[in-house]
Every structure is written in C-alpha cells, then in structure tokens.
Design a protein around this motif. Structure first.
Motif, PDB file in Angstrom:
ATOM      1  N   PRO A 142      33.479  43.455  38.003  1.00  0.00           N
ATOM      2  CA  PRO A 142      33.611  44.899  37.721  1.00  0.00           C
ATOM      3  C   PRO A 142      34.091  45.719  38.917  1.00  0.00           C
ATOM      4  O   PRO A 142      33.484  46.720  39.294  1.00  0.00           O
ATOM      5  CB  PRO A 142      32.187  45.284  37.294  1.00  0.00           C
ATOM      6  N   ARG A 147      39.643  48.682  35.575  1.00  0.00           N
ATOM      7  CA  ARG A 147      38.179  48.660  35.663  1.00  0.00           C
ATOM      8  C   ARG A 147      37.617  47.340  36.151  1.00  0.00           C
ATOM      9  O   ARG A 147      36.523  47.297  36.698  1.00  0.00           O
ATOM     10  CB  ARG A 147      37.571  48.998  34.291  1.00  0.00           C
ATOM     11  N   THR A 148      38.316  46.261  35.918  1.00  0.00           N
ATOM     12  CA  THR A 148      37.815  44.950  36.310  1.00  0.00           C
ATOM     13  C   THR A 148      38.921  44.127  36.956  1.00  0.00           C
ATOM     14  O   THR A 148      40.112  44.417  36.791  1.00  0.00           O
ATOM     15  CB  THR A 148      37.277  44.162  35.093  1.00  0.00           C
ATOM     16  N   SER A 149      38.500  43.109  37.678  1.00  0.00           N
ATOM     17  CA  SER A 149      39.425  42.094  38.191  1.00  0.00           C
ATOM     18  C   SER A 149      39.043  40.780  37.532  1.00  0.00           C
ATOM     19  O   SER A 149      37.876  40.366  37.592  1.00  0.00           O
ATOM     20  CB  SER A 149      39.320  41.980  39.711  1.00  0.00           C
ATOM     21  N   ASN A 150      40.009  40.148  36.900  1.00  0.00           N
ATOM     22  CA  ASN A 150      39.746  38.902  36.193  1.00  0.00           C
ATOM     23  C   ASN A 150      40.271  37.723  37.003  1.00  0.00           C
ATOM     24  O   ASN A 150      41.422  37.727  37.427  1.00  0.00           O
ATOM     25  CB  ASN A 150      40.405  38.923  34.808  1.00  0.00           C
ATOM     26  N   THR A 153      42.648  48.892  29.929  1.00  0.00           N
ATOM     27  CA  THR A 153      41.697  50.000  29.925  1.00  0.00           C
ATOM     28  C   THR A 153      42.338  51.310  30.363  1.00  0.00           C
ATOM     29  O   THR A 153      41.796  52.375  30.113  1.00  0.00           O
ATOM     30  CB  THR A 153      40.507  49.693  30.857  1.00  0.00           C
ATOM     31  N   SER A 166      35.058  58.799  33.715  1.00  0.00           N
ATOM     32  CA  SER A 166      34.260  58.457  32.539  1.00  0.00           C
ATOM     33  C   SER A 166      34.720  59.331  31.400  1.00  0.00           C
ATOM     34  O   SER A 166      35.368  60.349  31.577  1.00  0.00           O
ATOM     35  CB  SER A 166      32.764  58.671  32.809  1.00  0.00           C
ATOM     36  N   THR A 194      37.710  51.679  40.774  1.00  0.00           N
ATOM     37  CA  THR A 194      36.686  51.624  41.815  1.00  0.00           C
ATOM     38  C   THR A 194      37.228  52.217  43.108  1.00  0.00           C
ATOM     39  O   THR A 194      36.530  52.962  43.811  1.00  0.00           O
ATOM     40  CB  THR A 194      36.245  50.165  42.068  1.00  0.00           C
ATOM     41  N   GLU A 228      33.126  38.910  46.218  1.00  0.00           N
ATOM     42  CA  GLU A 228      32.847  38.424  44.860  1.00  0.00           C
ATOM     43  C   GLU A 228      33.743  37.240  44.508  1.00  0.00           C
ATOM     44  O   GLU A 228      33.315  36.308  43.816  1.00  0.00           O
ATOM     45  CB  GLU A 228      33.047  39.554  43.842  1.00  0.00           C
ATOM     46  N   SER A 288      35.051  37.609  35.103  1.00  0.00           N
ATOM     47  CA  SER A 288      35.400  39.018  35.253  1.00  0.00           C
ATOM     48  C   SER A 288      34.497  39.673  36.297  1.00  0.00           C
ATOM     49  O   SER A 288      33.277  39.460  36.286  1.00  0.00           O
ATOM     50  CB  SER A 288      35.262  39.741  33.904  1.00  0.00           C
ATOM     51  N   GLN A 291      37.383  43.054  29.235  1.00  0.00           N
ATOM     52  CA  GLN A 291      36.202  43.911  29.227  1.00  0.00           C
ATOM     53  C   GLN A 291      35.689  44.158  27.811  1.00  0.00           C
ATOM     54  O   GLN A 291      34.501  44.377  27.596  1.00  0.00           O
ATOM     55  CB  GLN A 291      36.541  45.244  29.904  1.00  0.00           C
TER      56      GLN A 291
END
Length: 377
Positions: free
Chosen positions: A208, A190-193, A14, A45, A213, A270, A206, A80
């Motif tokens: 977010p 953008r994410t942690s997998n 991303t 964004s 962040t 999480e 996944s 994502q």
C-alpha cells in the motif's frame, strides 16, 4: 467463434484509465492502432459515489479519445479491487480439482461466496508434487459498478481480467527469452504491485505505497493542498540521489525530492521483505533483474534509486517489445508512456490465442448475454 479483428483493451486503475485499440495482423499477431489515457481528479480521499462518477467519466473520455463505440472490450480491474490468494493444493484427479478449489475458495475468500465473482487457475506445481493455484475474487456489487461504467461509455465488455495477471501475460509474451527470476515493480497511484516471474512459477504481492503516498507526504511537509502537491510533484518532482550529489537550486524542489526519496525508501524496505518472503515461504529464487512499470514509476531518477538500493540491473518494462505498431501511432509519444500500458497489452493478448494465465471475472449480466448470443441462429 473467430476473434474480432478489432478490440479495445482497458486497464481501470485507481487514478488513471488506460485504453488501447488493437487489431489482428494478417499473420495473427497483435497490432497496436491507437492508445489514450484519462486521469481522474486527484483527491486524497473521497466517497464511493464520487469515485464511481470519476471512473465512469474517465472511461468515457478515454474511449472517446479513440472514437470507438460498440467495439468488443476487454478490461482489467486493479489489484486493490480484487482479493488474490496463492494456495498450494494436493495433487488430485482431474474430476476433483473443481471440488477442492471450491472448498478452498469458501475458506479463503473473506466474503460470502454468493456475494463474489471468482475464478482460479493452476499456475504451476511444486517440487513436492502439490498444485500451485492462484485464486481471485471480487465483490459482485463492485464489479457491477465498474462494468456499468464501461457499458455507460458505449463499450461492449466481453472479458474481465485482473491487472497483475494481465501484466504477467504481457511479460511472458515480450520477454519469453529470459531465464531465472524476474521481479516487476508496478508502481501505481495507491499501491505498488510486485510480480515475481520464473519459468515455471509466478507470485504477486501488493504493497500500500504508491504515487498518492508521495503526494500526501509532499502536501503534509510543505503544508499545501493535495491537488497543488500533485501538480508540483508531476511538474518538478524527482527522486533525490542523496549522498554527495548536488541539491536543486530551488529549496522547495530540493526538499520535495528528499520527501519522495524517503517514501521510496519505505517502498524499498517492503520490497526487500517481500523478496525474503518469496524465497522463504514460496521457495522462489533470488531475482536476477528488475523491471519498473506503472504510472508513478516515471519520476526522474527512479531507476537509479532502485539500482542503488537493490544492487540489481533495473530497466523500464516495454510491453510493446513483440507487438507490432501501426504507422499511425506516434512512436515518440509511445516511448514516453509504454511502461504504463503493460496490463493493457496483456488484456489485448487474450483476444489472440491462449495465454499463460486466463482468468475471467465476467459479471453474470455479461455471461447471460454471451450465452444468449450463442443461441442465436
């Protein structure tokens, strides 16, 4: 058809595009001959059109860094961008597998099946005899946009993988000696997998929360622009160790380190929930070890933070453990970024032999071209 001796492998994230060139060794092994990364401009964004242009430019820059055009390219799209679902199906005859999975795809994919490119693979069998299947789908128009960026950089795409499954293939290739359950934490922009791996089991999830962040939190708390927060994070950011450890002499740096720790504490919560879900709902085992990977995992003291929180051995994932490295590659530079190239290695392995998971979300345009090439005398 024999595999090409040279291959370009890409991971289109991303915020960063990672590219590596591989060749096939005399013994059929995978040999790394070059690698390059290109980052997109940091933004909190942005419009789809702006992002498309940034992706195309990053792919072109990364490919140009290796000075290759027209070489066959395999690439992975980010988690994502792809809908992924692990489903359990009753054991049926071989002739009915496609039919039952077609039905499951129509029920699970949140878009009309005619508007997506999808694939599946059986990844195991439960104790009750049911098949465990991973189902992946991506919107056709999004895939076409990504593919146009790859072709626009002068590359010749031949296969499209999914980042977490490519990471799984790289892990299996390099750490086949491990037993028990291993958890890979891939911290992206953008994410942690999360990737749970057992000898006969795989599961991914996944979250977010990622590097962006952290940057957003730093920008908000320090009241500075997003771009400035990203630069400050990369130059001086680290995960605060908390407790009785001495703070940084610079109060702004010390404050930023606490902001980073707070964000990582959210991620840890999480991860803990995901481990509980994996054990309760997927009948998985408690992880015995953790491997960190992804571009945002390189902040100082990240390994120490997760060691303290998870009370498990934590190391950085080395996707080149069983990959030969050409003498032209600088090993010192490779060591600094190796943990970010897991997906790239997994994509490159698809050129060698059969991998544990072989998904392919190839666009219809490439499929037609491949079918046409096969008909050539």
């Amino acid at each position: 058809m024999p595999a090409p001796s040279r291959l370009l492998a890409l991971n289109i994230g991303t915020q960063t595009v990672h590219v590596a060139e591989f060749r096939t060794g005399a013994d059929g092994s995978l040999v790394l001959t070059g690698l390059h990364s290109a980052e997109m401009a940091a933004s909190e964004s942005g419009s789809d059109a702006t992002r498309r242009a940034a992706v195309t430019a990053a792919i072109a820059e990364a490919a140009q860094g290796l000075k290759l055009k027209g070489v066959p390219a395999h690439y992975a799209v980010s988690a994502q961008s792809v809908f992924t679902r692990f489903v359990k199906l009753p054991a049926v005859g071989e002739g009915k597998i496609d039919q039952i999975i077609q039905f499951e795809a129509q029920q699970n994919v949140p878009f009309p099946i005619s508007e997506v490119v999808w694939d599946y693979q059986i990844v195991g069998a439960g104790d009750d005899g049911r098949m465990e299947v991973v189902l992946v789908a991506i919107k056709a128009d999004l895939l076409n946009e990504i593919n146009q960026g790859v072709e626009g950089a002068g590359l010749r795409p031949a296969l499209v993988d999914v980042a977490p499954m490519a990471l799984f293939n790289a892990f299996r290739y390099n750490y086949s000696d491990l037993t028990g359950c291993t958890l890979l934490i891939d911290i992206g922009a953008r994410t942690s997998n999360l990737l749970f791996v057992e000898p006969k089991k795989i599961f991914s999830r996944s979250i977010p929360i990622g590097g962006n962040t952290i940057t957003s939190a730093v920008a908000k708390e320090l009241q500075i622009p997003y771009g400035a927060a990203e630069r400050r994070k990369k130059e001086k950011g680290y995960v605060s160790l908390g407790g009785s450890y001495a703070e940084d002499d610079n109060p702004d740096v010390a404050r930023m380190s606490k902001i980073i720790r707070n964000t990582m504490t959210r991620l840890h919560a999480e991860i803990t929930r995901s481990i509980g879900f994996y054990r309760a709902q997927q009948q998985g085992s408690q992880p015995a070890r953790i491997y960190l990977c992804g571009g945002s995992a390189n902040l100082p003291y990240m390994r120490e933070f997760f060691t303290e929180k998870l009370q498990l051995p934590v190391e950085y994932f080395n996707p080149f453990r069983n990959v030969q490295v050409d003498p032209s590659v600088n090993l010192e530079d490779l060591e600094k970024v190796a943990h970010s190239f897991g997906e790239v290695v997994g994509v490159g392995l698809r050129n060698l032999a059969q991998c544990p998971v072989e998904l392919n979300l190839v666009p219809k345009t490439i499929l037609k071209r491949q079918q046409f090439d096969q008909k050539k005398p």
